[in-house]
Design a protein around this motif. Structure first.
Motif, mmCIF file in Angstrom:
data_model
loop_
_atom_site.group_PDB
_atom_site.id
_atom_site.type_symbol
_atom_site.label_atom_id
_atom_site.label_comp_id
_atom_site.label_asym_id
_atom_site.label_seq_id
_atom_site.Cartn_x
_atom_site.Cartn_y
_atom_site.Cartn_z
ATOM 1 N N ALA A 1 -10.232 55.724 -7.086
ATOM 2 C CA ALA A 1 -11.444 55.013 -7.687
ATOM 3 C C ALA A 1 -11.032 54.113 -8.966
ATOM 4 O O ALA A 1 -11.664 53.095 -8.818
ATOM 5 C CB ALA A 1 -12.472 56.294 -8.230
ATOM 6 N N SER A 2 -10.055 54.434 -9.493
ATOM 7 C CA SER A 2 -9.762 53.576 -10.718
ATOM 8 C C SER A 2 -9.004 52.087 -9.881
ATOM 9 O O SER A 2 -9.312 51.175 -10.356
ATOM 10 C CB SER A 2 -8.589 54.069 -11.643
ATOM 11 N N ILE A 3 -8.162 52.427 -9.162
ATOM 12 C CA ILE A 3 -7.652 51.191 -8.414
ATOM 13 C C ILE A 3 -8.896 50.258 -7.682
ATOM 14 O O ILE A 3 -8.895 49.304 -7.896
ATOM 15 C CB ILE A 3 -6.591 51.616 -7.116
ATOM 16 N N ASN A 4 -9.819 51.190 -7.126
ATOM 17 C CA ASN A 4 -10.765 50.246 -6.547
ATOM 18 C C ASN A 4 -11.782 49.609 -7.443
ATOM 19 O O ASN A 4 -12.397 48.775 -7.351
ATOM 20 C CB ASN A 4 -11.766 51.217 -5.540
ATOM 21 N N PHE A 5 -11.908 50.363 -8.868
ATOM 22 C CA PHE A 5 -12.450 49.908 -9.842
ATOM 23 C C PHE A 5 -12.171 48.428 -10.117
ATOM 24 O O PHE A 5 -12.837 47.272 -10.404
ATOM 25 C CB PHE A 5 -12.616 50.668 -11.007
ATOM 26 N N LEU A 6 -10.931 48.337 -10.355
ATOM 27 C CA LEU A 6 -10.117 47.065 -10.497
ATOM 28 C C LEU A 6 -10.222 46.075 -9.466
ATOM 29 O O LEU A 6 -10.400 44.907 -9.721
ATOM 30 C CB LEU A 6 -8.575 47.523 -11.113
ATOM 31 N N THR A 7 -9.669 46.555 -8.450
ATOM 32 C CA THR A 7 -9.391 45.429 -7.320
ATOM 33 C C THR A 7 -10.827 45.385 -6.605
ATOM 34 O O THR A 7 -11.036 43.947 -6.287
ATOM 35 C CB THR A 7 -8.490 46.332 -6.038
ATOM 36 N N GLN A 8 -11.459 46.099 -6.523
ATOM 37 C CA GLN A 8 -12.899 45.817 -5.572
ATOM 38 C C GLN A 8 -13.918 45.108 -6.790
ATOM 39 O O GLN A 8 -14.635 44.342 -6.453
ATOM 40 C CB GLN A 8 -13.403 46.806 -4.931
ATOM 41 N N GLY A 9 -13.839 45.801 -7.873
ATOM 42 C CA GLY A 9 -14.612 45.251 -8.804
ATOM 43 C C GLY A 9 -14.330 43.583 -9.151
ATOM 44 O O GLY A 9 -15.465 42.930 -9.526
ATOM 45 N N ALA A 10 -13.059 43.516 -9.042
ATOM 46 C CA ALA A 10 -12.942 41.891 -9.355
ATOM 47 C C ALA A 10 -13.634 41.032 -8.221
ATOM 48 O O ALA A 10 -13.810 39.838 -8.595
ATOM 49 C CB ALA A 10 -11.244 41.711 -9.067
ATOM 50 N N LEU A 11 -13.860 41.640 -6.954
ATOM 51 C CA LEU A 11 -14.704 40.845 -5.859
ATOM 52 C C LEU A 11 -16.055 40.310 -6.605
ATOM 53 O O LEU A 11 -16.498 39.235 -6.391
ATOM 54 C CB LEU A 11 -14.804 41.670 -4.658
ATOM 55 N N GLY A 12 -16.798 41.492 -7.458
ATOM 56 C CA GLY A 12 -17.864 40.813 -7.968
ATOM 57 C C GLY A 12 -17.921 39.918 -8.814
ATOM 58 O O GLY A 12 -18.636 38.981 -8.916
ATOM 59 N N GLY B 1 -15.521 37.690 -9.260
ATOM 60 C CA GLY B 1 -14.896 36.576 -8.260
ATOM 61 C C GLY B 1 -16.066 35.711 -7.769
ATOM 62 O O GLY B 1 -16.191 34.508 -7.823
ATOM 63 N N GLY B 2 -17.101 36.647 -7.220
ATOM 64 C CA GLY B 2 -18.060 35.866 -6.405
ATOM 65 C C GLY B 2 -18.957 35.125 -7.605
ATOM 66 O O GLY B 2 -19.352 34.043 -7.500
ATOM 67 N N LEU B 3 -19.188 35.728 -8.576
ATOM 68 C CA LEU B 3 -20.012 34.875 -9.834
ATOM 69 C C LEU B 3 -19.003 33.547 -10.093
ATOM 70 O O LEU B 3 -19.518 32.440 -10.384
ATOM 71 C CB LEU B 3 -20.169 35.647 -10.865
ATOM 72 N N LEU B 4 -17.548 33.791 -10.177
ATOM 73 C CA LEU B 4 -16.871 32.924 -10.558
ATOM 74 C C LEU B 4 -16.714 31.485 -9.728
ATOM 75 O O LEU B 4 -17.087 30.657 -10.079
ATOM 76 C CB LEU B 4 -15.476 33.291 -11.109
ATOM 77 N N ASN C 1 -7.979 39.557 -4.963
ATOM 78 C CA ASN C 1 -9.373 39.644 -4.790
ATOM 79 C C ASN C 1 -10.266 38.957 -5.503
ATOM 80 O O ASN C 1 -11.591 38.370 -5.307
ATOM 81 C CB ASN C 1 -9.904 41.147 -5.074
ATOM 82 N N LEU C 2 -10.141 38.629 -6.906
ATOM 83 C CA LEU C 2 -10.900 37.945 -7.788
ATOM 84 C C LEU C 2 -10.807 36.309 -6.938
ATOM 85 O O LEU C 2 -12.007 36.058 -7.233
ATOM 86 C CB LEU C 2 -10.205 37.826 -9.257
ATOM 87 N N PHE C 3 -9.705 35.710 -6.753
ATOM 88 C CA PHE C 3 -9.971 34.468 -6.288
ATOM 89 C C PHE C 3 -10.258 34.443 -4.768
ATOM 90 O O PHE C 3 -10.724 33.400 -4.230
ATOM 91 C CB PHE C 3 -8.561 33.816 -6.539
ATOM 92 N N ALA C 4 -10.061 35.450 -4.027
ATOM 93 C CA ALA C 4 -10.550 35.471 -2.723
ATOM 94 C C ALA C 4 -12.042 35.664 -2.734
ATOM 95 O O ALA C 4 -12.607 34.900 -1.789
ATOM 96 C CB ALA C 4 -10.025 36.729 -1.873
#
Length: 425
Positions: A352-363, A365-368, A232-235
């Protein structure tokens, strides 16, 4: 047991997500096109806009997970989330007509809708357990994943038509209407949410820590979360500059910018159909290990593709279709495994913990992606995303999932030998 397709409440739940996701596909194209073509957004601004939809997973995701485990009824919260999202989206065309629309306005709406999305997702999985019986949950999760694929298959085409006919900001009225329709469908579900004993209220920090700790202690769930976080980070980094890359580097016309979503949606629909069958045939761990091998393919093609428009469209669409199959198979099997391995009283917090890590990585990643596009250029940023996507493979192949797959295969072989021996007698 009644098949899911004949269960009224599951059909309503499925339809609500289908309507919303179809509308959200319009936003996924219309919002960045509005920012790029009407507001002349820079790569950095596009990165912030992409991140804004996912940053709420980092800011409020964990407390919402505690809330999901505390409340007796989750459906009213789902309905409220849809209504708030619809109201926020409708402000974009209104602001545009009044001459007030800015990139900052788009970012603010993305934050509001993102917060509602966080709440909705963290409440949906626990709510699913009250609508669908345990033996049918893998199939139910596959059905819900098919929603995203169908939306990605038809949504970009619909978005392209609406943007061409109405303009990008006015096309968002369709998304606002779909949120309201979804709320009405959810409100029509009749299944009573079962009474659950409500535990005494404790410190929020302690309850959040219980969910994170349960995830961290489980080696398989931990590996799945790490893999999801990485991809998700790199997507998201890729998506942040994709519209700029597609328009200015590949030369795709506006109507074909959504080809990545169309290809992914077509593959995802196939993945939702085959995932339960593959899981029954080979076991969930084996499907997960196989699926992750295909994750970097779309990143590679996106970074390397060049040439005439038809060739770019063909390669990107085909690669994304293959990746769509793999990603949905991964999502279905990992979701079913998470539900099976998580204690019922912790489902909301672990989810929520899984979403915190996987979906939070989207935010993040967008900045990256925005920063990489600004500093390195658009195509080099795509190569950085491909390099990062390769890390998803060791995330799973060096985890206990590989051992689970070997043990499951040995058990199947032993059972087959026993069956053949009994047949010979």
């Amino acid at each position: 047991m009644i098949p899911l397709r004949r269960q009224r409440d599951y059909r309503l739940l499925w339809s609500a997500r289908a309507v919303t996701e179809a509308g959200s596909e319009v936003s996924r194209l219309a919002v960045p096109l509005t920012a790029v073509t009407l507001l002349a957004a820079s790569p950095l601004e596009m990165g912030v806009l992409t991140a804004a939809a996912s940053l709420p997973f980092l800011f409020v995701g964990l407390p919402v997970g505690v809330w999901a485990d505390r409340v007796r009824r989750r459906r009213p919260v789902l309905v409220l989330c849809e209504l708030i999202s619809g109201t926020a989206v409708v402000t974009i065309p209104v602001a545009w007509l009044l001459g007030l629309l800015t990139v900052h306005w788009l970012i603010g709406v993305a934050l509001v809708v993102g917060t509602c999305t966080v709440t909705f997702r963290n409440f949906t999985m626990p709510h699913l357990t009250s609508v669908v019986a345990e033996p049918q949950r893998t199939e139910a999760i596959a059905g819900m994943q098919s929603v995203f694929s169908i939306a990605q298959l038809g949504g970009p085409g619909l978005a392209g038509v609406l943007v061409s006919v109405l303009s990008a900001p006015l096309a968002l009225l369709v998304n606002a209407a779909t949120f309201v329709t979804s709320a009405l469908l959810l409100r029509s579900i009749r299944t009573e949410e079962p009474e659950r004993p409500v535990a005494p209220r404790r410190a929020l920090r302690r309850e959040i820590a219980e969910g994170m700790s349960a995830l961290a202690r489980h080696p398989v769930l931990r590996a799945l979360a790490l893999c999801g976080m990485t991809v998700n980070l790199f997507a998201a980094a890729q998506l942040a500059v994709y519209v700029l890359y597609a328009v200015h580097v590949l030369g795709l016309p506006g109507g074909l910018v959504g080809i990545m979503m169309i290809g992914f949606g077509a593959g995802g629909l196939v993945g939702a159909f085959v995932a339960p069958k593959l899981s029954r045939r080979f076991g969930g761990p084996a499907v997960l290990l196989g699926a992750v091998l295909f994750f970097p393919l779309g990143f590679l093609v996106m970074a390397a593709v060049s040439g005439p428009v038809w060739w770019c469209v063909l390669l990107i669409g085909t690669a994304e279709a293959v990746v769509g199959v793999a990603v949905v198979c991964f999502s279905v099997c990992s979701g079913a495994l998470s539900l099976r391995e998580t204690p019922p009283e912790l489902i909301g917090r672990v989810n929520a913990s899984i979403n915190f890590l996987t979906q939070g990585a989207l935010g993040v990643g967008g900045l990256l992606g925005g920063v990489a596009g600004e500093l390195l250029g658009l195509r080099p940023a795509m190569w950085v995303c491909f390099a990062g996507a390769l890390l998803t493979i060791p995330c799973l192949w060096l985890s206990p999932l590989a051992g689970l797959t070997r043990r499951a295969r040995a058990l199947r072989d032993a059972a087959e030998e026993t069956r053949l021996a009994d047949a010979r007698r």
